[in-house]
Write a protein that holds these residues in place. Structure first.
Motif, short mmCIF file in Angstrom:
data_model
loop_
_atom_site.label_atom_id
_atom_site.label_comp_id
_atom_site.label_asym_id
_atom_site.label_seq_id
_atom_site.Cartn_x
_atom_site.Cartn_y
_atom_site.Cartn_z
N PRO A 156 0.85 -1.21 0.00
CA PRO A 156 0.00 0.00 0.00
C PRO A 156 0.88 1.25 0.00
N GLY A 157 0.52 2.25 -0.80
CA GLY A 157 1.29 3.50 -0.82
C GLY A 157 2.45 3.44 -1.79
N PHE A 158 2.61 2.28 -2.50
CA PHE A 158 3.75 2.18 -3.43
C PHE A 158 3.24 2.22 -4.88
N THR A 159 4.02 2.86 -5.76
CA THR A 159 3.77 2.72 -7.21
C THR A 159 5.11 2.27 -7.80
N PRO A 160 5.07 1.75 -9.02
CA PRO A 160 6.37 1.31 -9.61
C PRO A 160 7.44 2.40 -9.49
N ALA A 161 7.04 3.67 -9.67
CA ALA A 161 8.06 4.75 -9.60
C ALA A 161 8.63 4.83 -8.19
N ILE A 162 7.77 4.80 -7.17
CA ILE A 162 8.25 4.92 -5.78
C ILE A 162 9.16 3.73 -5.47
N ALA A 163 8.76 2.54 -5.92
CA ALA A 163 9.58 1.35 -5.62
C ALA A 163 10.99 1.53 -6.19
N GLU A 164 11.06 2.04 -7.44
CA GLU A 164 12.40 2.21 -8.04
C GLU A 164 13.22 3.23 -7.25
N LYS A 165 12.54 4.29 -6.80
CA LYS A 165 13.30 5.33 -6.06
C LYS A 165 13.83 4.75 -4.76
N VAL A 166 13.00 3.89 -4.09
CA VAL A 166 13.46 3.29 -2.81
C VAL A 166 14.68 2.42 -3.07
N VAL A 167 14.61 1.59 -4.13
CA VAL A 167 15.74 0.69 -4.42
C VAL A 167 16.98 1.51 -4.76
N ALA A 168 16.77 2.60 -5.52
CA ALA A 168 17.93 3.44 -5.90
C ALA A 168 18.54 4.04 -4.63
N ALA A 169 17.67 4.58 -3.74
CA ALA A 169 18.20 5.20 -2.51
C ALA A 169 18.92 4.14 -1.68
N ARG A 170 18.35 2.92 -1.67
CA ARG A 170 18.95 1.85 -0.84
C ARG A 170 20.35 1.52 -1.38
N ASP A 171 20.45 1.43 -2.73
CA ASP A 171 21.78 1.11 -3.30
C ASP A 171 22.77 2.23 -2.97
N ALA A 172 22.24 3.48 -2.93
CA ALA A 172 23.15 4.60 -2.64
C ALA A 172 23.49 4.63 -1.15
#
Lengths: 256, 306, 399, 303
Positions: A156-172
């Motif tokens: 809930p509260g996630f869209t494909p765009a948000i998911a990608e941003k989370v993964v990108a932030a996590r990798d950073a």
């Protein structure tokens, strides 16, 4: 809108008139409704006859036979089979004496689709529902630290765009793996931040579904779903009379 | 014969004429159209998922659009069709359109003339700001050309059997030609497209049977297709499990969802106006339920006291 | 022994030294005989693409005798007998559709962009790796993914015949629970005789290809018999001509069984129209003007269910509905006197005629349901306790 | 004997239809497709018998001046008219000519521009020359200046139901081309009158009949959702929660409302739905088997 031909303007008024005729049915049955109803039924029959001819009879019978006559492959002559079966049906409606001829097309169609439907129903309805009912009821929380984009998106509260941003932030490396961390993510647009904020919640929301432990609300729901399915299956059991008491009340519940 | 005892107001209520409710519903539908209330519309997850899946398409991708409806379901599905067509056309995505409903062809052909062969929101449309593409230019949709930017395959009878035919042999099902007779081999966007799995995405607009359910059951899992869809409100509960199971990448059910999709595409239209009608008419149904119960309890207490 | 290990290490080293492309072509299990799975190991460098070409085994073309076109696309012919099966840069395998019962040889090549002598862009092809012998697709005779469905249907068939013997001997003391809707049918037909108003029977909105329409037609038989016995008129509204033809035959059979063949009026079994809402309008007209005492809606219904049921309520008719269409059940429950849910539609025949085969169907259905309930419980426990997915064992394919 | 043979045919066809699902071999698939095609033809042919049935049912009513007999005439006339309009009369004298005829005269115009002159019998046809927008002809004639090069020309009408006349023209600087061609009125399923009847009779009636549902939902809700007992009360509460939860305003009244309404749909409603679907599937399999195994004969009629 480009201006219309006069005949189309007249047509629009006819459409309005017919709409009001049918709406008049709400008041009570009246000649206007009867007129609109019979005209509509008649036009729909004409539409169907024309559509069935040009979409089925022409390509699948007339053209096939024409190709057959024109010396095409032998497969074109297969179109004679439905023609013979169709003539058998016509004979049945015309003469009572030879009506038995009409049994062959009916037996053929009813049996064919009974067979096809058995498999379609067995797979699509029975099999699919059994598969869904058999799922693991122990739902774990989604660990924001390791989950992939595909695992994050249905949250809930996630869209494909948000998911990608989370993964990108996590990798950073600059990411706190909690629902709060997601909402506070700098790279989110404020529209996305609004979506995440909307779906926060410790019972059913993002907070409850993310973390390392179990998603208790999900587990309880799954148990209820399983029990509900089994009791409903028993409710329809033909050999049990348990439903006698509820039959009376259900009967009256929908009787006025 | 003594005059019958004057009917107590509760008994009069028992024979309440339901046409008053029809009148109330009539007003509930007409008034919000004249005096819009513009209640806020917040897109739900299913609609957003559908929008973002379409948004992820690249210019030049080819999408299969199945328009399975009839005039009766236009109010709920035309707004979605207009919004998704604007979204696809402004990204210059190519369209292959077909239908499995016999009552659809004249309607779809009119939509093609109005919304595909003409721009929906060209430059300078009031109240519409086009999104920017990669290098900052605003993306506007343009007039699509037949058999170049879009192909109209037409209708084929056979209901669910047609859909399984599209899955295995799309060209055979349409006898290798478009609705206007042009052979499919002569159409550039059709080369390499022999089955449904050759399309980047399937956009399914379905008002009932055959529709999204048959696409999921017959071809989705067998060919692992990416599908988004729109349907009428009444079938939403029937199709939502397919979204939860991941077989549908997005689903917009009914007029309310079409209004949400319009706001996401950025061009509010019919559905947004009608959303107010939806709210008010839901209210009337709730009032009808409450009023029905009121009459029932009042009548029962009266009978109990007599 | 040591020699074998040495050679193993050697070719492993050789393999590692030059990342050598390998190609594998295999027929698919459970295939219809037209597909081959082609997989390879190396993915092309950025900007380069992989091209896979195929040729029939008999075509005696030597390997590599083909040139890549400017824009390689699947299906394009390149040189004698060779056709491009795949051109792309992201996958390492694909399923190719080919002629059945013919062996094919594949060759995989990585093509990098280069400028040809005449300045036009051409593809510079790496040495091709070809499959050593022709591989033909295999047409499987049994789809192992669907065994569970065949087991379910097989069980139903066998249990049917086994139980039928028992049911024929003592049909009387087989117990099946009461369904209020079915008992109401006979009383309602009695009521229609008293009021002298006809019985309306709607066979649903779907063609005869749908099992719910077939079930509705099979119930029409006993109902027609009842109306013949009670000497009242039955009007049957059908959406498709084929359904009308079968319905007319069944009503005639019903009147013949009741020995009242003379009372049968063929024009009472009507084809109205196949368009959903025109059909609803026509049936509404019949309800309002013929004022039937009983409206029976058995079969598959869609949005028009409430239109019919609300109009029927207006005329005060007794309304009995039955459908498996889940989305329409609430409308029928709200507007009709009795509603049969899902499988009760298939059980009506058993109640009306108490015929051994129909009673058997219910009992076999109960047995199957018991087995399925046990399967579900076992599946859930197995999935929860140690993650063993029974569902994937039973039904490998599908969602 | 007359009933055994059809039952045998039913057994064979039914048995094949069951087995087909389990044998992926492509022979079986093609045979199945042929069988399905035959049933489509049969179903389409059945409309002939359907039409006869309609006449059998309605004509006596007209002859006997039964009540509402005038409307039966409207029905029959509507059906016959729409069916006749639905026939492609315009193709009976050979397919209409869909290509333009163009005659180019070189060097007829000064400067590096070319002129396209269009003349058409259809006076207010629209013409598209290359990328330019559609421009109506003035009483069938019009001339346009275009840059040299290849241009696709399309002559068509603004109303639906007419043929489109198209063609390509290669123009060098200074050319003058005279293009003739006129869109003709079509008949049949995409014909002018057919589409007119669809837009102005079929579509409004179809849409309005569906619209009646909105009113009937309100009156059915008024009558049926009365809390007579515990079950009816549960039905009532769930209905109201979901009604508000799924309305567009639901989310703004209280964020929890859509959550609760989704939960009701996901768990209790889904449990009932799943049980009914499984039960219905079992019933369908048993009924289908009964038909195939010949235990069910009523659809084959009396002896």
């Amino acid at each position: 809108m480009t201006e219309l031909y006069f005949i189309d303007v007249v047509g629009a008024w006819i459409g309005i008139f017919l709409t009001l005729c049918i709406l008049s049915f709400l008041y009570k049955d009246n000649p206007f409704y009867k007129f609109a109803e019979h005209l509509f039924v008649g036009v729909s029959i004409g539409y169907l006859v024309s559509q069935q001819y040009y979409n089925v009879m022409r390509p699948k019978l007339v053209d096939e036979l024409a190709a057959g006559f024109g010396g095409g492959a032998w497969t074109h002559w297969l179109a004679l089979v439905p023609l013979v079966l169709f003539l058998a049906m016509v004979v049945k409606t015309v003469s009572r004496k030879f009506a038995w001829v009409g049994r062959y097309p009916l037996a053929f169609v009813v049996a064919l689709f009974a067979g096809l439907q058995i498999n379609a129903v067995a797979q699509a309805e029975l099999g699919a529902q059994i598969k869904r009912a058999m799922k693991d009821i122990d739902t774990k929380q989604v660990d924001l630290q390791t989950a992939s984009v595909a695992r994050l998106t249905p949250l809930p509260g996630f869209t494909p765009a948000i998911a990608e941003k989370v993964v990108a932030a996590r990798d950073a490396g600059a990411f706190v793996p909690t629902a709060e961390g997601v909402q506070a993510l700098p790279s989110l647009t404020d529209a996305e931040r609004g979506i995440v904020a909307d779906n926060r919640g410790t019972v059913k929301g993002l907070d409850a579904q993310t973390g390392k432990g179990r998603y208790w609300f999900g587990i309880v729901s799954n148990i209820l779903l399983l029990l509900g399915t089994l009791t409903s299956l028993l409710y329809f059991y033909f050999s049990l009379a348990t439903r006698a008491w509820s039959a009376r009340s259900r009967g009256s519940a929908c009787g006025s | 014969m003594a005059a019958p005892e004057p009917k107590h107001w509760t008994e009069k209520l028992q024979s309440f004429d339901r046409r008053w409710i029809f009148l109330a519903m009539g007003f509930a539908i007409v008034l919000p159209l004249l005096f819009p209330i513009n209640l806020p519309i917040k897109p739900s997850p299913m609609v957003q998922a559908g929008f973002y899946t379409v948004e992820a398409l690249q210019p030049g991708d080819v999408v299969f659009v199945s328009v399975d409806l009839e005039p009766a379901s236009t109010p709920e599905l035309e707004p979605y069709f207009r919004s998704v067509m604007l979204q696809l056309k402004r990204k210059n995505v190519k369209l292959v359109i077909a239908t499995t409903w016999y009552a659809a062809p004249p309607l779809v052909e009119r939509w093609i003339r109005e919304m595909i062969e003409n721009p929906i929101a060209p430059e300078g449309t009031p109240g519409y700001t086009a999104p920017l593409d990669a290098d900052g230019k605003p993306m506007y949709d343009r007039a699509y050309k037949k058999n170049e930017d879009y192909v109209w395959l037409g209708f084929r009878e056979g209901k669910a059997a047609v859909i399984s035919g599209l899955g295995s042999d799309l060209r055979g099902t349409f006898d290798n030609r478009a609705a206007d007779g042009t052979p499919l081999d002569a159409i550039p966007i059709m080369n390499g497209k022999k089955q449904l799995k050759d399309f980047k995405l399937l956009v399914l607009i379905s008002a009932g049977f055959p529709g999204i359910k048959e696409y999921v059951q017959q071809v989705q899992s067998r060919y692992n297709l990416r599908m988004v869809g729109a349907t009428t409100a009444v079938s939403t509960t029937d199709l939502a499990p397919y979204y939860q199971a991941g077989q549908l990448l997005g689903l917009s059910g009914g007029l309310a969802a079409a209004a949400e999709y319009e706001t996401m595409v950025g061009k509010p239209g019919l559905a947004t106006q009608a959303a107010d009608v939806l709210n008010v008419s839901h209210l009337v149904v709730i009032l009808a339920i409450v009023f029905g119960n009121f009459i029932f309890f009042v009548g029962r207490r009266r009978k109990a006291r007599r | 022994m040591r020699l074998a290990i040495a050679t193993l290490i050697l070719c492993a080293l050789a393999g590692a030294a030059r990342a050598e492309q390998t190609l594998k072509v295999e027929a698919l299990p459970n295939d219809n005989g037209k597909h081959l799975k082609v997989s390879w190991t190396e993915t092309p460098a950025v900007g380069a693409i992989t091209i896979v070409v195929r040729k029939r085994e008999q075509a005696n073309m030597a390997l590599g005798q083909w040139t890549a076109p400017e824009k390689p696309a699947a299906g394009a012919d390149v040189g004698e007998g060779w056709t491009i099966a795949y051109a792309g840069d992201s996958d390492t395998s694909f399923t190719d559709e080919v002629e059945p019962e013919t062996a094919y040889i594949y060759e995989v090549v990585t093509a990098t962009k280069a400028v040809g002598p005449d300045g036009k862009p051409t593809w510079e092809l790496s040495p091709g790796v070809a499959s050593d012998r022709g591989v033909a697709p295999e047409a499987a005779l049994f789809n192992t993914d669907n065994w569970f469905y065949l087991a379910v249907i097989g069980f139903t068939g066998i249990a049917f015949f086994l139980y039928l013997g028992y049911a024929r001997r003592n049909a009387k003391n087989i117990f099946i629970r009461r369904i209020p809707g079915v008992d109401a049918i006979e009383d309602a037909i009695g009521r229609s005789t008293e009021m002298g108003r006809p019985v309306l029977y709607v066979t649903g909105i779907e063609e005869i290809v749908d099992i719910q329409t077939i079930a509705s037609l099979l119930i029409l038989g006993p109902v027609a018999e009842l109306t013949a016995e009670y000497d009242t008129e039955i009007k049957v509204a059908n959406t498709y001509p084929m359904t009308m033809i079968v319905a007319e035959e069944i009503v005639r059979q019903g009147y013949a069984n009741a020995g009242r063949l003379d009372a049968h009026k063929p024009e009472n079994v009507m084809f109205l129209t196949s368009e959903q809402f025109a059909f609803a309008a026509a049936v509404n007209g019949m309800i309002l003007r013929d004022r039937p005492a009983v409206n029976i809606y058995f079969g598959r219904f869609f949005a028009e269910s409430l239109l019919l049921a609300e109009t029927g309520f207006l005329t005060g008719a007794v309304q009995i509905a039955g459908t498996c269409e889940f989305t329409q059940l609430p409308f029928f429950i709200a507007a009709c006197d009795y509603t049969l849910l899902g499988e009760e539609l298939y059980a009506v025949g058993a109640y009306l005629s108490r015929e051994p085969t129909l009673l058997t169907q219910l009992k076999v259905g109960d047995m199957l349901k018991l087995i399925i309930m046990i399967l579900i419980v076992v599946g859930v426990v197995a999935a929860t306790v140690d993650g063993f997915k029974l569902a994937d064992v039973l039904m490998p394919g599908g969602e | 004997m007359k009933k055994q043979l059809p039952l045998l045919l039913g057994l064979i066809v039914g048995f094949f239809a069951v087995i087909e699902f389990y044998v992926p071999h492509y022979y079986v698939g093609t045979v199945k497709n042929h069988l399905i095609e035959w049933t489509l033809v049969l179903a389409a042919g059945a409309y002939v018998i359907g039409a006869i049935n309609i006449l059998q049912v309605n004509l006596p009513k007209v002859r006997r001046r039964a009540p509402d007999w005038e409307y039966k005439i409207v029905l029959i006339v509507g059906a016959v008219a729409m069916a006749l309009i639905g026939i492609k009369w315009h193709t009976f004298g050979g397919e209409p000519n869909l290509a333009i005829t163009s005659t180019i005269t070189k060097g007829a115009v000064a400067g590096d521009v070319a002129v396209v002159e269009v003349s058409s019998d259809e006076l207010d046809a629209l013409v598209n020359v290359g990328p330019t927008m559609a421009r109506p002809l003035q009483s069938g004639a019009g001339s346009f200046e275009v840059p040299p090069g290849k241009h696709s020309i399309k002559l068509y009408m603004k109303a639906a139901g007419y043929t489109e006349v198209t063609g390509e023209v290669e123009l060098a600087a200074g050319d003058r081309v005279v293009v003739t061609g006129s869109p003709t009125m079509q008949w049949g399923p995409s014909g002018r009158v057919f589409v007119w009847m669809y837009d102005h009779v079929f579509a409004p009636c179809n849409a309005t009949m569906f619209a009646l549902l909105a009113f009937f939902v309100a009156s059915a809700a008024f009558r049926a959702f009365r809390a007579r007992n515990a079950e009816a009360l549960l039905l009532l509460v769930a209905a109201i929660v979901i009604l508000i939860g799924r309305a567009p305003m639901g989310r703004s009244i209280h964020p929890l409302l859509p959550e609760v309404s989704d939960w009701i749909l996901d768990i209790p409603n889904n449990a009932g739905r799943r049980a009914i679907m499984m039960g219905a599937a079992i019933g369908a399999i048993a009924t289908g088997l009964r038909v195939i195994l010949g235990l069910e004969r009523s659809h084959l009629g009396s002896d």
